[in-house]
Design a protein around this motif. Structure first.
Motif, PDB file in Angstrom:
ATOM      1  N   VAL A   1      -7.788 -79.890  72.858  1.00 47.75           N
ATOM      2  CA  VAL A   1      -7.904 -78.800  73.839  1.00 47.75           C
ATOM      3  C   VAL A   1      -7.478 -77.476  73.205  1.00 47.75           C
ATOM      4  O   VAL A   1      -8.123 -76.436  73.404  1.00 47.75           O
ATOM      5  CB  VAL A   1      -7.097 -79.099  75.120  1.00 47.75           C
ATOM      6  CG1 VAL A   1      -7.030 -77.887  76.030  1.00 47.75           C
ATOM      7  CG2 VAL A   1      -7.688 -80.298  75.843  1.00 47.75           C
ATOM      8  N   GLY A   2      -6.400 -77.491  72.440  1.00 54.89           N
ATOM      9  CA  GLY A   2      -5.937 -76.274  71.773  1.00 54.89           C
ATOM     10  C   GLY A   2      -6.975 -75.714  70.815  1.00 54.89           C
ATOM     11  O   GLY A   2      -7.267 -74.507  70.827  1.00 54.89           O
ATOM     12  N   ILE A   3      -7.567 -76.580  70.011  1.00 61.68           N
ATOM     13  CA  ILE A   3      -8.607 -76.130  69.075  1.00 61.68           C
ATOM     14  C   ILE A   3      -9.821 -75.617  69.841  1.00 61.68           C
ATOM     15  O   ILE A   3     -10.409 -74.588  69.472  1.00 61.68           O
ATOM     16  CB  ILE A   3      -8.988 -77.278  68.109  1.00 61.68           C
ATOM     17  CG1 ILE A   3      -7.815 -77.563  67.151  1.00 61.68           C
ATOM     18  CG2 ILE A   3     -10.247 -76.934  67.326  1.00 61.68           C
ATOM     19  CD1 ILE A   3      -7.978 -78.827  66.334  1.00 61.68           C
TER      20      ILE A   3
ATOM     21  N   ILE B   1     -13.462 -71.207  71.476  1.00 63.80           N
ATOM     22  CA  ILE B   1     -14.234 -70.603  72.561  1.00 63.80           C
ATOM     23  C   ILE B   1     -13.715 -69.209  72.924  1.00 63.80           C
ATOM     24  O   ILE B   1     -14.370 -68.461  73.653  1.00 63.80           O
ATOM     25  CB  ILE B   1     -14.252 -71.531  73.810  1.00 63.80           C
ATOM     26  CG1 ILE B   1     -15.367 -71.148  74.780  1.00 63.80           C
ATOM     27  CG2 ILE B   1     -12.937 -71.498  74.550  1.00 63.80           C
ATOM     28  CD1 ILE B   1     -16.688 -71.677  74.415  1.00 63.80           C
ATOM     29  N   ALA B   2     -12.558 -68.847  72.408  1.00 63.46           N
ATOM     30  CA  ALA B   2     -11.877 -67.614  72.819  1.00 63.46           C
ATOM     31  C   ALA B   2     -12.749 -66.368  72.724  1.00 63.46           C
ATOM     32  O   ALA B   2     -12.727 -65.524  73.625  1.00 63.46           O
ATOM     33  CB  ALA B   2     -10.605 -67.425  71.996  1.00 63.46           C
TER      34      ALA B   2
ATOM     35  N   ALA C   1      -5.767 -64.090  75.153  1.00 61.70           N
ATOM     36  CA  ALA C   1      -5.003 -65.052  75.957  1.00 61.70           C
ATOM     37  C   ALA C   1      -5.404 -66.477  75.592  1.00 61.70           C
ATOM     38  O   ALA C   1      -4.547 -67.359  75.466  1.00 61.70           O
ATOM     39  CB  ALA C   1      -5.229 -64.795  77.448  1.00 61.70           C
ATOM     40  N   PHE C   2      -6.707 -66.703  75.400  1.00 60.48           N
ATOM     41  CA  PHE C   2      -7.175 -68.035  75.027  1.00 60.48           C
ATOM     42  C   PHE C   2      -6.694 -68.416  73.630  1.00 60.48           C
ATOM     43  O   PHE C   2      -6.327 -69.561  73.390  1.00 60.48           O
ATOM     44  CB  PHE C   2      -8.703 -68.113  75.110  1.00 60.48           C
ATOM     45  CG  PHE C   2      -9.204 -68.557  76.453  1.00 60.48           C
ATOM     46  CD1 PHE C   2      -9.929 -69.727  76.583  1.00 60.48           C
ATOM     47  CD2 PHE C   2      -8.945 -67.825  77.592  1.00 60.48           C
ATOM     48  CE1 PHE C   2     -10.387 -70.155  77.816  1.00 60.48           C
ATOM     49  CE2 PHE C   2      -9.395 -68.235  78.827  1.00 60.48           C
ATOM     50  CZ  PHE C   2     -10.123 -69.403  78.943  1.00 60.48           C
ATOM     51  N   LYS C   3      -6.687 -67.459  72.721  1.00 60.30           N
ATOM     52  CA  LYS C   3      -6.197 -67.739  71.368  1.00 60.30           C
ATOM     53  C   LYS C   3      -4.714 -68.081  71.380  1.00 60.30           C
ATOM     54  O   LYS C   3      -4.283 -69.035  70.740  1.00 60.30           O
ATOM     55  CB  LYS C   3      -6.472 -66.551  70.441  1.00 60.30           C
ATOM     56  CG  LYS C   3      -7.922 -66.421  70.059  1.00 60.30           C
ATOM     57  CD  LYS C   3      -8.139 -65.228  69.155  1.00 60.30           C
ATOM     58  CE  LYS C   3      -9.631 -65.045  68.898  1.00 60.30           C
ATOM     59  NZ  LYS C   3      -9.915 -63.831  68.137  1.00 60.30           N
ATOM     60  N   VAL C   4      -3.945 -67.306  72.128  1.00 57.57           N
ATOM     61  CA  VAL C   4      -2.492 -67.559  72.201  1.00 57.57           C
ATOM     62  C   VAL C   4      -2.230 -68.932  72.816  1.00 57.57           C
ATOM     63  O   VAL C   4      -1.439 -69.722  72.282  1.00 57.57           O
ATOM     64  CB  VAL C   4      -1.777 -66.447  72.997  1.00 57.57           C
ATOM     65  CG1 VAL C   4      -0.354 -66.839  73.336  1.00 57.57           C
ATOM     66  CG2 VAL C   4      -1.799 -65.145  72.217  1.00 57.57           C
TER      67      VAL C   4
ATOM     68  N   TYR D   1     -12.560 -68.955  85.429  1.00 55.08           N
ATOM     69  CA  TYR D   1     -13.012 -67.575  85.598  1.00 55.08           C
ATOM     70  C   TYR D   1     -13.264 -66.912  84.243  1.00 55.08           C
ATOM     71  O   TYR D   1     -14.262 -66.224  84.041  1.00 55.08           O
ATOM     72  CB  TYR D   1     -11.983 -66.784  86.410  1.00 55.08           C
ATOM     73  CG  TYR D   1     -12.253 -65.305  86.455  1.00 55.08           C
ATOM     74  CD1 TYR D   1     -13.259 -64.808  87.274  1.00 55.08           C
ATOM     75  CD2 TYR D   1     -11.518 -64.417  85.681  1.00 55.08           C
ATOM     76  CE1 TYR D   1     -13.524 -63.437  87.318  1.00 55.08           C
ATOM     77  CE2 TYR D   1     -11.780 -63.068  85.718  1.00 55.08           C
ATOM     78  CZ  TYR D   1     -12.788 -62.581  86.535  1.00 55.08           C
ATOM     79  OH  TYR D   1     -13.038 -61.235  86.570  1.00 55.08           O
ATOM     80  N   ASN D   2     -12.344 -67.106  83.316  1.00 54.18           N
ATOM     81  CA  ASN D   2     -12.479 -66.497  81.986  1.00 54.18           C
ATOM     82  C   ASN D   2     -13.611 -67.087  81.181  1.00 54.18           C
ATOM     83  O   ASN D   2     -14.127 -66.463  80.262  1.00 54.18           O
ATOM     84  CB  ASN D   2     -11.155 -66.607  81.211  1.00 54.18           C
ATOM     85  CG  ASN D   2     -10.214 -65.518  81.611  1.00 54.18           C
ATOM     86  OD1 ASN D   2     -10.433 -64.372  81.286  1.00 54.18           O
ATOM     87  ND2 ASN D   2      -9.175 -65.860  82.351  1.00 54.18           N
TER      88      ASN D   2
END
Length: 108
Positions: free
Chosen positions: A32-34, A39-40, A48-51, A103-104
């Motif tokens: 999930v993290g990768i 997808i960020a 935010a997605f990268k962090v 949403y993102n």
């Protein structure tokens, strides 16, 4: 969490309970993290997605080196502290967090 808080608490007690559960949990966290990192750039809030993605990858890496028994002990202690009512209180935040992710990703 909202409708079956006792079951959620029982699930928390099982975290790292066996090698299979422990490594499945870590591998899923890593995947999930990768995925969040990859997808960020196509999200509304890429940083935010990268962090969040890197947080999940780093914590998965840390958990690989933490003894399973220590990880399991932590989940047992957490389950003792988090009463079923607390799960119901924090469940709206889980819905909100999931909604923000959708949403993102432009899925809602």
């Amino acid at each position: 969490m909202l409708f079956k808080p006792k079951r959620t608490r029982a699930l928390l007690r099982k975290f790292a309970g066996t090698n299979l559960i422990n490594y499945t949990e870590i591998i899923l966290r890593l995947i999930v993290g990768i995925a969040l990192i990859l997808i960020a750039d196509s999200c509304k809030l890429p940083e935010a997605f990268k962090v969040l993605g890197w947080f999940m990858v780093v914590t998965a890496g840390i958990l690989l080196f933490v003894p399973r028994t220590l990880h399991h002990s932590f989940s047992l202690k957490s389950a003792d502290v988090l009463k079923p009512e607390y799960f119901q209180l924090i469940s709206p935040f889980a819905f909100l967090f999931g909604g923000l992710i959708l949403y993102n990703l432009d899925l809602i």
